[in-house]
Scaffold this motif. Structure first.
Motif, PDB file in Angstrom:
ATOM      1  N   UNK A  10       0.788  -1.194  -0.163  1.00  0.00           N
ATOM      2  CA  UNK A  10       0.056  -0.009   0.025  1.00  0.00           C
ATOM      3  C   UNK A  10       0.992   1.208  -0.104  1.00  0.00           C
ATOM      4  N   UNK A  11       0.257   2.423  -0.737  1.00  0.00           N
ATOM      5  CA  UNK A  11       1.086   3.496  -0.522  1.00  0.00           C
ATOM      6  C   UNK A  11       1.057   4.164   0.966  1.00  0.00           C
ATOM      7  N   UNK A  12       2.021   4.836   1.528  1.00  0.00           N
ATOM      8  CA  UNK A  12       2.016   5.125   2.673  1.00  0.00           C
ATOM      9  C   UNK A  12       1.083   6.559   3.011  1.00  0.00           C
ATOM     10  N   UNK A  13      -0.023   6.252   2.424  1.00  0.00           N
ATOM     11  CA  UNK A  13      -1.176   7.251   2.518  1.00  0.00           C
ATOM     12  C   UNK A  13      -2.237   6.645   3.366  1.00  0.00           C
ATOM     13  N   UNK A  14      -3.479   7.499   3.405  1.00  0.00           N
ATOM     14  CA  UNK A  14      -4.513   6.815   4.101  1.00  0.00           C
ATOM     15  C   UNK A  14      -5.125   5.835   3.197  1.00  0.00           C
ATOM     16  N   UNK A  15      -5.965   4.947   3.750  1.00  0.00           N
ATOM     17  CA  UNK A  15      -6.692   3.938   3.181  1.00  0.00           C
ATOM     18  C   UNK A  15      -7.689   4.562   1.824  1.00  0.00           C
ATOM     19  N   UNK A  16      -8.228   5.787   2.136  1.00  0.00           N
ATOM     20  CA  UNK A  16      -9.044   6.119   0.996  1.00  0.00           C
ATOM     21  C   UNK A  16      -8.197   6.620   0.060  1.00  0.00           C
ATOM     22  N   UNK A  17      -6.981   7.336   0.365  1.00  0.00           N
ATOM     23  CA  UNK A  17      -6.145   7.839  -0.863  1.00  0.00           C
ATOM     24  C   UNK A  17      -5.794   6.503  -1.495  1.00  0.00           C
ATOM     25  N   UNK A  18      -5.415   5.431  -0.890  1.00  0.00           N
ATOM     26  CA  UNK A  18      -4.686   4.432  -1.520  1.00  0.00           C
ATOM     27  C   UNK A  18      -5.747   4.005  -2.704  1.00  0.00           C
ATOM     28  N   UNK A  19      -7.072   3.928  -2.448  1.00  0.00           N
ATOM     29  CA  UNK A  19      -7.853   3.377  -3.244  1.00  0.00           C
ATOM     30  C   UNK A  19      -8.104   4.718  -4.559  1.00  0.00           C
ATOM     31  N   UNK A  20      -8.337   5.691  -3.906  1.00  0.00           N
ATOM     32  CA  UNK A  20      -8.816   7.032  -4.915  1.00  0.00           C
ATOM     33  C   UNK A  20      -7.548   7.360  -5.887  1.00  0.00           C
ATOM     34  N   UNK A  21      -6.373   6.847  -5.635  1.00  0.00           N
ATOM     35  CA  UNK A  21      -5.338   7.387  -6.250  1.00  0.00           C
ATOM     36  C   UNK A  21      -5.446   7.042  -7.831  1.00  0.00           C
ATOM     37  N   UNK A  50      20.536   8.831  -2.665  1.00  0.00           N
ATOM     38  CA  UNK A  50      20.494   8.016  -1.598  1.00  0.00           C
ATOM     39  C   UNK A  50      18.968   7.681  -1.104  1.00  0.00           C
ATOM     40  N   UNK A  51      18.561   8.834  -0.785  1.00  0.00           N
ATOM     41  CA  UNK A  51      17.190   8.800  -0.461  1.00  0.00           C
ATOM     42  C   UNK A  51      16.319   8.284  -1.581  1.00  0.00           C
ATOM     43  N   UNK A  52      16.326   8.482  -2.796  1.00  0.00           N
ATOM     44  CA  UNK A  52      15.615   8.048  -3.707  1.00  0.00           C
ATOM     45  C   UNK A  52      15.608   6.497  -3.608  1.00  0.00           C
ATOM     46  N   UNK A  53      17.014   5.992  -3.780  1.00  0.00           N
ATOM     47  CA  UNK A  53      17.203   4.611  -3.620  1.00  0.00           C
ATOM     48  C   UNK A  53      16.591   4.051  -2.410  1.00  0.00           C
ATOM     49  N   UNK A  54      16.406   4.632  -1.268  1.00  0.00           N
ATOM     50  CA  UNK A  54      16.085   4.001  -0.278  1.00  0.00           C
ATOM     51  C   UNK A  54      14.360   3.797  -0.351  1.00  0.00           C
ATOM     52  N   UNK A  55      13.781   4.492  -1.334  1.00  0.00           N
ATOM     53  CA  UNK A  55      12.364   4.233  -1.243  1.00  0.00           C
ATOM     54  C   UNK A  55      12.041   2.861  -1.961  1.00  0.00           C
ATOM     55  N   UNK A  56      11.369   2.101  -1.320  1.00  0.00           N
ATOM     56  CA  UNK A  56      11.452   0.731  -1.874  1.00  0.00           C
ATOM     57  C   UNK A  56      10.682   0.538  -3.306  1.00  0.00           C
ATOM     58  N   UNK A  57      11.540  -0.278  -3.997  1.00  0.00           N
ATOM     59  CA  UNK A  57      10.843  -0.251  -5.436  1.00  0.00           C
ATOM     60  C   UNK A  57       9.201  -0.834  -5.341  1.00  0.00           C
ATOM     61  N   UNK A  58       9.016  -1.554  -4.295  1.00  0.00           N
ATOM     62  CA  UNK A  58       7.528  -1.993  -4.417  1.00  0.00           C
ATOM     63  C   UNK A  58       6.523  -0.584  -4.420  1.00  0.00           C
ATOM     64  N   UNK A  59       6.880   0.467  -3.844  1.00  0.00           N
ATOM     65  CA  UNK A  59       6.117   1.564  -3.963  1.00  0.00           C
ATOM     66  C   UNK A  59       5.914   2.143  -5.725  1.00  0.00           C
ATOM     67  N   UNK A  60       7.069   2.095  -6.090  1.00  0.00           N
ATOM     68  CA  UNK A  60       7.136   2.176  -7.658  1.00  0.00           C
ATOM     69  C   UNK A  60       6.200   1.332  -8.316  1.00  0.00           C
ATOM     70  N   UNK A  61       6.503   0.057  -8.135  1.00  0.00           N
ATOM     71  CA  UNK A  61       5.636  -0.742  -8.856  1.00  0.00           C
ATOM     72  C   UNK A  61       4.098  -0.736  -8.531  1.00  0.00           C
ATOM     73  N   UNK A  62       3.733  -0.277  -7.177  1.00  0.00           N
ATOM     74  CA  UNK A  62       2.404  -0.197  -7.116  1.00  0.00           C
ATOM     75  C   UNK A  62       1.846   0.894  -7.757  1.00  0.00           C
ATOM     76  N   UNK A  63       2.508   2.142  -7.774  1.00  0.00           N
ATOM     77  CA  UNK A  63       1.932   3.185  -8.557  1.00  0.00           C
ATOM     78  C   UNK A  63       1.716   2.807 -10.159  1.00  0.00           C
ATOM     79  N   UNK A  64       3.025   2.409 -10.632  1.00  0.00           N
ATOM     80  CA  UNK A  64       3.132   1.857 -12.169  1.00  0.00           C
ATOM     81  C   UNK A  64       2.007   0.820 -12.414  1.00  0.00           C
ATOM     82  N   UNK A  65       1.807   0.153 -11.357  1.00  0.00           N
ATOM     83  CA  UNK A  65       0.678  -0.885 -11.506  1.00  0.00           C
ATOM     84  C   UNK A  65      -0.656  -0.618 -11.840  1.00  0.00           C
ATOM     85  N   UNK A  66      -0.828   0.591 -10.993  1.00  0.00           N
ATOM     86  CA  UNK A  66      -2.410   1.200 -11.098  1.00  0.00           C
ATOM     87  C   UNK A  66      -2.484   2.280 -12.418  1.00  0.00           C
TER      88      UNK A  66
END
Ligand SMILES: Nc1ncnc2c1ncn2[C@@H]1O[C@H](COP(=O)(O)OP(=O)(O)OP(=O)(O)O)[C@@H](O)[C@H]1O
Ligand SMILES: Nc1ncnc2c1ncn2[C@@H]1O[C@H](COP(=O)(O)OP(=O)(O)OP(=O)(O)O)[C@@H](O)[C@H]1O
Ligand SMILES: [Mg+2]
Ligand SMILES: [Mg+2]
Ligand SMILES: O=P([O-])([O-])[O-]
Lengths: 284, 459, 430, 320, 284
Positions: free
Chosen positions: A128-139, C305-321
């Motif tokens: 999940x994104x480190x955001x609220x549950x709502x924001x996760x879905x609405x993104x 360094x800070x960007x590297x520390x952001x887990x790739x899973x977050x990027x994947x999640x965003x790209x995935x949607x």
């Protein structure tokens, strides 16, 4: 809801594309199910190294297809071809064609961003994104312009969470961070997030491997419900799980697709020796 | 109107453009067209098309305005003023014109000057008006043009992403330009230097006394530019610094990673890092006012002859400054050794010290070496400590109690105040700067390779 | 189960756990290593403490300023209320002094006497009167600084027991000073002037305001340039750039820039900004530009360094949607990396704040008695101000130099504390 | 450019600072920018040309040399007013914990010159300890810190001490003109003489921490630090206000500043600044510059200087 | 096979466990196999969190005992209690007693360094030291002073490598770095390294999970050979593997020891429902 209307438009775009790419888009009937995804001769290379060899497979609509096989055999790689997630890996190159609803998704005209909106994905570790549950879905709906903030969006969020079977658990704390949920809830949140952009297909890469047995059971139950509306492809390392949730299964070995069959048939009467060996625990 | 106000106006226009573009896209969408991109992106596109060119125009205008107006004003001066006058005089005339234009009149200026001042003022007015007009025209044109391109199929998101991407690329190019700037500014002056002093006699000459006579009738040093003693001084002081920093840094890192509990660690680590954050000029004071006299007193009590600006004092204090570089690199490197190696050693019945000495340190060595090399390059390039605490006399000596001089000290003393660029004395500073740059570059490349190889091994 | 029986049983059947001499030696080695570690840390911290303590202890005299209060007559007929600036304030002060010490009559003695008081008293008085014209025509108790020698005498910086030829102050002056003390006219308030005054030739008047403003401008420029550019460059290199020889080259290059000696940046600034672009010497804008070039690599490296520390899973999640790469970065990656980026930025700026060498080369080490009103006006910066003061002969500057260092260190510690706080505060668990 | 720019001698620097500060206080004009570059360095920039890119005033702890004047002229800086500010004693000093010396110029020459005369021959300086020169001197290594060639103090030292000292050596006197100059003026570079930079105060601080070293710098630095430093007597006389003013202390030198007349009327406030600098309150007896260690001019001499400064009288080319 | 004889003894132990915790640790003869390790009421805490609850188990000498159970159930934790590796984790505390050959290893007199020399350990991921193959093996004997450098040491190295079945593959490149070997070779190198200090017991924590099937087979073969001399405890996530290599198996669940039995019996006829569910793939 206006969201649903876009499906026609995108279907149009895809058809056009398929024609221009010079592909004839047949609609092959796989038993009673039409073919949703048709991969033809797909090979994948990571730099010099070939990870997938000439995979040809038809994935039926509104069923669950499981990919199984030992570690490193290319299950994830193939899964990520389907929504072009591999584009994000520099050294990865894909040959062959993958048609979704008859349109070649590797055509130059296809915008992978729009493609991914149609093909949801759920990952091994709940992310999940480190955001609220709502924001996760609405993104997702927000960036795709499916809905404005407001009641319309609230509706999407509620529907998605309901479909993911999470609504009752979280409806009172939509503003709390999604990362605060338990592992199983997080994974269902991710599924809800994928559902929220109204996809046709949901890809799942070992969605339960980080979950405990109870959470796993819940997610499996959910998958079973979802297949009424969505085409689902799931990668799993557990044959038991594949048996529980999938109707069809594909066995990969060393980058090759060895066997595709109905799950039950494959587990009871595999046609390939390698499948047999794997299933009986001879290796892996 | 000042540039700042203008930029604010452009900003406002862009904001308006955003709303306009978004509104237009919204209308299209409501009309039933399936938009490729969401309305906000159409808005961004219009805003960027409006703001970016205008912003660039303002910047270039500001950069060019002065010299253009100056040229025009000068061109308008009667011949008797500008005839046969060298450039420096002209700048003086210009500044007189500007003084007059600003209303500061001394004595009775030439009528032509007064006239020029008036012209200057009017040009100035015209220019600032023109800047406003051009900028706003560009902004509005950009906005209208962008707006006209909006359509349902218009790939606004891809466009905006593309523009942003270019901005990002330009930013990274800036970092490269800095290096190029450094190299160019060093190389050009160095070439001038080496045309007077042969490269080989600079690199291998044993005598350094650059404080040449600055007048024909002065007798000063003969102007020897053999940099070996300066290089030696640099190496010597850096070596002393490493002699202090290496064991202290290494042992503290070992203690902090392997022995200390988290509470101690969370206090001591930031404290150690403070050492690296203290401005070097402060270390300079510390060196000359506290450490040097201490060493001297101690040395004298042993009957040793200690120079007041001993290499030991400068190097020692520099070593203190460098401690955190070593300790944090060693800390990272030791922490990065996979737990499995520790487990392997403990499972064999090794004590903590044995594990550290025989397994962790060898495994962490590449990382530590990388850190040490970076620390060395820091030491070589360190300036203020040595400017204040090391000597000016180039000397080839192995005695840490004597004074030596370093590259950076020489650069500073050769350049402060005196910015004439034609004497080998001044140019020598650039020659030294080039050597300094190249040697730290080499060290860094080596360090990077070492660290990289090491990373590959464990990932 | 009882311990004893177990132990007894063990002793009977097993001897393998009895430690031998060899084991003792091995443990001794372990203790030694630990000891070296403690010693190393104590050495480093000891040095830090010595440094801070020596500087702080030298700075103590500069905490207060010795002031004297005189009753100054401001005769209405001598001051034009419409134009109070023009009056002869030196005379009013001299008169006040003369009234206090009527026995002083020779010009030579009078001069010696006046040396006890700061020579700028008249300007301070003038400014007071301009501020409050109602004082004209009355007698006011006017408090102003003693001169450096008076200050030193009061604080013990001058040893009055030394023979006359070894001290800077005459016996008469000591006597006058004692009279002032007797009459309770001497006070030692907190030395605000150290922060609010600009530089001065007179230690009792010298302050850091000009340097603070100069440093502020320089840091502002440095921040405005290096922060956005640094982040953009890092984002490009980390998230967008293809990984090939060129980007490797850029990476090596940036890492190298971070270690280029600061003096070389000074050379660059000298050659490019001053000589090529003809920018004004000693100006904070040039200082800021040079410092921003220096800070840029630090920020780029920290950001990466800070960007590297952001887990790739977050990027994947965003790209995935279905987020585009730019959206992924802007909506998810950057916000998550921001604490790390800000920490890096603060540390980079802190370094820039303390940097001296490059500023020497672009002339920010001049004597300027007023704070700059814009970033194009000549100015000093904190570290160069320290450098200048350190070179001033007056005794009062010794403590002020240290006090300036303490101020500088104070700023740095604050910046570092903010950085540490941010690192702690925003450390996210994903 | 709104500010007056002053460069030059570190010896004159404190005086320029004082005048600049006073000027800013009095007039409310922007504070002049004063940089300490050393006399020679200052001359070099000052003579770099006319225009806003070049300084308006340079301080010098010795008179402008012909070579510098020629440099100025060749760069178009033809109109220069020379202002004789007053005098400064050149002092050699040691920590109060150190050993006071009484040296002759001859001994100083022997201690500091590159080549000295031994038994009628010119040889590389063999003296490492003071006692090598004269057994009555202490048995400690010679260690003298002094300024580099860009410094007027250095020139003055060479002229007032070294040149004088070398007169005592017949073999050197017998040399031809160039060789004589070379022999008399070159300072040794083998260690005992340390070029310690333009920062006189750093020399002072080093002397404090190093009682066996001696330092050469302007008298004002000695004056400020008389509780920590003691002067070296030269030819039996220690420098102090009286001995310098009455001329009994032989090593004192005039200090100057130079104004670029082409900048008058162009750089705002330059005229006023020069007026302030040359006013009685500043350079006169009892003026504020005296408090900073300047030995003021006699009244008639001062009046002349003030007039020249006011009228922007151009200086003649210096004599060789 | 002698393995089958243990059935009685283990049945007894199970009963004890089931009855109550905190019982006397007798030396139970397990058929012809004496008890090598006897754990009594062992609980382990990571800080506040209890990871292991009152585990009481006897481990017979010169057999292979497999620990199985779902992820996070405490298998590794218990294994690391046996050679006091948990001492290296600050927040970890252990209660209860573990006797090895009748001596309580948590007694204050026991030096963990000497204990670990008697109890070798092999880890999930092969972790050879970044040194030569020779130095990897000789490291243990050297620090314990078993042999001086020289022919004596050469002999130890050779014997250990021979026993680990690696000698023929590496005898010509003893000076090359151990990290240069293939994964399976590395794991056997680690086993040889453990053997070199002449231990009684070898603990293995998922030793094959990072290996490919062929390498796995080699290591399994080796384990089978080693049990002639050594008492072996192996943690594995693969029931197939447990079945292949172990004579006895212990099933852990949520920090509790659920069942100990002969491997064959447990897999065919488990006595606890949870074991049954796990084995049949109901969860995990
Ligand atoms: N980003 C990458 N770069 C290079 N090689 C890769 C990359 N991702 C996967 N591979 C390689 O491609 C092959 C197939 O990997 P993939 O992740 O598809 O396997 P998998 O079947 O999903 O395995 P697992 O069950 O472990 O997830 C492997 O050999 C792997 O090493
Ligand atoms: N160092 C540690 N600190 C805190 N908790 C720990 C630590 N090590 C393990 N745990 C916790 O103890 C429990 C048991 O962990 P353990 O590693 O023994 O499980 P396991 O059965 O080996 O699982 P796996 O099959 O995943 O290796 C888990 O809940 C784990 O989170
Ligand atoms: Mg996978
Ligand atoms: Mg485990
Ligand atoms: O700075 P100087 O006075 O020595 O030139």
């Amino acid at each position: 809801m206006t969201v649903l209307d876009t499906s026609e438009a995108s279907g149009m775009i895809m058809n056009k594309t398929a024609e221009s790419a010079g592909m004839l888009a047949e609609t092959v009937r796989a038993g009673e199910h039409e073919v949703k995804i048709a991969a033809d001769n797909v090979s994948v290379f990571y730099g010099e190294k070939q990870a997938l060899f000439d995979v040809t497979i038809d994935i039926p609509a509104r069923q669950v297809m499981a990919f199984i096989g030992p570690s490193g055999c290319g299950k994830s790689t193939f899964l990520r071809c389907i929504n072009r997630m591999n584009d994000t890996i520099d050294i990865c190159s894909v040959t062959g064609t993958i048609l979704i609803d008859g349109a070649n998704i590797y055509d130059a005209k296809i915008d992978p961003v729009l493609l991914r909106a149609r093909i949801g994905m759920v990952f091994q570790k709940p992310n999940p994104f480190p955001k609220s549950i709502y924001d996760n879905i609405s993104y997702g709906p927000r960036i795709h312009g499916h809905a404005k903030a407001g009641s319309e969006m609230d509706e999407i969020v509620e529907t998605s969470l309901r479909r993911a079977g999470l609504w009752n658990e979280v409806k009172d704390r939509l503003k709390e961070p999604g990362t605060g949920l338990s592992g199983g809830q997080q994974q269902r949140l991710c599924i809800a997030r994928a559902i929220a952009v109204n996809p046709d297909v949901i890809l799942m890469d070992e969605p339960c491997s980080a979950l405990d047995p109870i959470a796993t059971a819940k997610v499996e139950e959910l998958i079973d419900e979802l297949r009424e509306r969505y085409t689902i492809v799931i990668v799993t390392h557990s044959m038991q799980q594949a048996a529980r949730v999938s109707q069809k299964a594909a066995f990969f070995h060393l980058g090759k697709l060895v066997e595709v069959d109905e799950t039950e048939r494959m587990f009871t009467n595999p046609s390939d020796q390698r499948t047999q060996d794997y299933i009986t625990g001879r290796f892996g | 109107m000042s540039a700042i106000t203008l930029l604010l106006i452009v900003l406002t226009l862009s904001a308006f453009g955003y709303l306009w573009g978004r509104g237009r896209a919204g209308t299209l969408k409501r009309a039933g067209a399936g938009l490729h991109s969401i309305p906000a992106y159409h808005g961004y596109f219009v805003a960027l098309s409006c703001g970016l060119p205008a912003f660039l125009i303002v910047l270039t205008w500001i950069a060019a305005e002065t010299s253009v107006i100056d040229q025009i004003v000068l061109a308008g001066l009667p011949a008797y003023i500008t005839e046969g006058i060298e450039a420096s005089r002209i700048s003086l005339i210009l500044s007189e014109i500007k003084s007059v234009a600003a209303g500061r009149i001394f004595g009775t200026p030439d009528p032509a000057i007064i006239e020029a001042a008036e012209r200057y003022n009017s040009l100035q007015n015209i220019a600032s008006l023109a800047m406003v007009v051009c900028t706003l025209a560009a902004a509005i044109a950009g906005m209208v043009f962008a707006r006209s391109r909006l359509s349902p199929e218009f790939r606004a998101r891809n466009r905006v992403d593309g523009i942003l991407r270019w901005l990002l690329i330009i930013s990274s190019i800036l970092a490269i330009l800095t290096t190029l700037g450094i190299i160019l500014s060093l190389v050009i002056e160095s070439i001038a230097f080496f045309s007077r002093v042969p490269v080989l006699s600079f690199l291998f000459g044993m005598e350094w006394s650059p404080q040449t006579a600055i007048r024909a009738d002065q007798v000063a040093s003969a102007g020897a530019f053999g940099a070996v003693p300066v290089f030696w001084g640099t190496i010597f002081i850096s070596a002393i610094a490493m002699f202090v920093a290496l064991p202290v840094g290494l042992f503290s890192a070992i203690y902090l990673v392997e022995y200390a509990d988290t509470r101690v660690r969370s206090v001591v680590k930031p404290l150690l890092e403070i050492l690296a954050g203290i401005p070097t000029i402060v270390y300079g004071f510390f060196a000359i006012l506290t450490v040097a006299p201490m060493i001297r007193e101690f040395g004298t009590s042993l009957g040793l002859d200690v120079a007041s600006n001993s290499a030991l004092a400068a190097g020692g204090v520099m070593g203190i400054m460098i401690i955190p570089f070593i300790s944090s690199f060693a800390d990272d490197a030791i922490s990065a050794v996979p737990q499995s190696l520790r487990d392997g050693a403990y499972a064999l019945g090794a004590t903590k010290a044995e594990t550290i000495r025989q397994v962790l340190l060898p495994a962490a060595l590449p990382g530590i070496v990388g850190g040490v090399l970076l620390a060395v390059s820091r030491a070589i390039g360190e300036t203020m400590i040595v400017v204040m605490a090391a000597g000016l006399m180039a000397k080839l000596t192995l005695n840490p109690l004597e004074g030596v001089t370093t590259i950076t000290v020489q650069i500073v003393t050769l350049l402060i105040g005196d910015t004439e660029f034609d004497s080998p004395k001044t140019l020598a500073a650039f020659g030294l700067g080039l050597v300094l740059f190249l040697s730290t570059l080499a060290l860094n490349i080596v360090a990077l390779q070492v660290v990289k190889r090491y990373r590959e091994r464990y990932e | 189960m009882s311990e004893k029986t177990t132990a007894a049983a063990a002793a009977k059947t097993n001897a393998w756990y009895e430690p031998d001499a060899r084991l003792k030696r091995r443990y001794a080695a372990d203790k030694r290593l630990r000891l070296y570690g403690v010693a190393a840390i104590l050495f480093a911290l000891g040095m830090l403490a010595t440094l801070v303590l020596t500087i702080a202890s030298t700075a103590i005299p500069a905490i207060t300023q010795t002031m004297v209060t005189l009753d100054v007559e401001l005769p209405a007929e001598a001051i034009d209320a419409a134009n109070p600036r023009e009056a002869n304030y030196q005379k009013f002060i001299n008169d006040a002094i003369a009234r206090m010490f009527p026995e002083v009559d020779t010009p030579r003695e009078m001069r010696e006497l006046r040396q006890l008081f700061t020579s700028s008293a008249q300007y301070q008085l003038r400014d007071r009167v301009i501020e409050d014209p109602s004082m004209i025509g009355s007698t006011v108790a006017f408090t102003f600084p003693l001169s450096d020698i008076g200050d030193q005498l009061h604080k013990g910086g001058i040893d009055r027991d030394l023979p006359r030829d070894q001290r800077r102050i005459s016996d008469d002056q000591i006597g006058w000073y004692d009279r002032l003390v007797e009459q309770d006219r001497i006070s030692t308030p907190f030395n605000w002037g150290l922060l609010t005054n600009a530089d001065s030739r007179f230690p009792e008047l010298a302050g850091l305001w000009g340097a603070l403003v100069g440093s502020f401008y320089a840091l502002l420029i440095c921040f405005l340039i290096s922060f956005p550019v640094g982040i953009s460059a890092a984002v490009y290199l980390e998230e967008f750039a293809p990984k090939n020889r060129w980007t490797d080259l850029i990476e090596v290059n940036i890492n190298n820039l971070a270690a280029v000696p600061s003096i070389v940046f000074g050379l660059l600034g000298l050659a490019v900004f001053l000589n090529f672009f003809g920018m004004p010497r000693s100006a904070p804008i040039v200082g800021g530009l040079v410092l921003s070039l220096m800070t840029l690599p630090t920020i780029i490296i920290a950001t990466r360094a800070a960007l590297k520390a952001v887990p790739p899973s977050i990027r994947e999640a965003a790209i995935g949607v279905g987020a585009s790469k730019m959206q992924t970065v802007a909506h998810h990656v950057l916000p998550l990396a921001m604490p790390g980026i800000l920490t890096g930025t603060i540390i980079g700026l802190a370094q820039a704040l303390g940097e001296t060498a490059p500023l020497l080369l672009i002339g920010m080490n001049a004597f300027i008695t007023a704070a700059p009103d814009s970033m194009f006006n000549p100015s000093t910066a904190l570290p160069t101000q320290i450098y200048i003061w350190a070179d001033s002969p007056e005794r009062g500057f010794t403590s002020r130099t240290s006090a300036a260092i303490v101020v500088l260190l104070g700023f740095l510690v604050c910046m570092n504390a903010i950085a540490i706080y941010m690192r702690k505060r925003f450390e996210k668990r994903w | 450019r709104d500010q007056i720019q002053v460069v030059g001698s570190s010896t004159v620097f404190p005086f320029s600072q004082a005048a600049a500060e006073q000027f800013a206080n009095e007039t409310g004009s922007p504070a002049p920018v004063v940089e300490s570059t050393g006399t020679g360095g200052g001359m070099k920039i000052f003579c770099g040309g006319v225009g806003t890119g070049h300084p308006d005033v340079t301080g010098a702890s010795r008179a402008m040399k012909l070579s510098e004047y020629e440099l100025c002229t060749s760069n178009g800086v033809t109109d220069i007013t020379e202002v004789l500010l007053g005098f400064d004693g050149l002092s050699m000093a040691v920590s109060r914990n150190g050993q006071q010396l009484d040296l002759t110029k001859k001994q100083l020459f022997q201690a500091l010159a590159d080549k000295v005369e031994v038994d009628g021959k010119l040889v590389a300086n063999p003296y490492k300890k003071w006692s090598d020169i004269d057994p009555s001197l202490p048995n400690v290594a010679i260690s003298v810190m002094g300024p580099p060639p860009t410094s007027g103090t250095r020139d003055a030292w060479v002229e007032l001490v070294m040149e004088e000292g070398c007169k005592e050596f017949p073999a050197i006197e017998a040399l031809d003109k160039d060789a004589h100059k070379e022999a008399c003026q070159r300072m040794r570079t083998d260690g005992p003489f340390i070029e310690a930079g333009e920062n006189d105060n750093l020399i002072v601080q080093r002397l404090e921490s190093d009682p066996t070293s001696y330092g050469i710098f302007g008298y004002s630095f000695l004056y400020e630090n008389q509780d920590k430093l003691q002067p070296v007597k030269i030819e039996g006389v220690a420098p102090n206000e009286e001995t310098i003013a009455d001329g009994s202390y032989k090593i004192s030198r005039p200090i100057f500043f130079y104004v670029k007349n082409a900048h008058r009327g162009v750089i705002p406030g330059l005229n006023e600044f020069v007026a302030e600098y040359t006013s009685d309150e500043a350079m006169g007896t009892g003026g504020y510059l005296e408090e900073r260690g300047l030995i003021p001019l006699a009244d008639d001499r001062r009046a002349e200087v003030q007039k020249a400064a006011k009228d922007a009288t151009n200086m003649p080319a210096p004599k060789k």
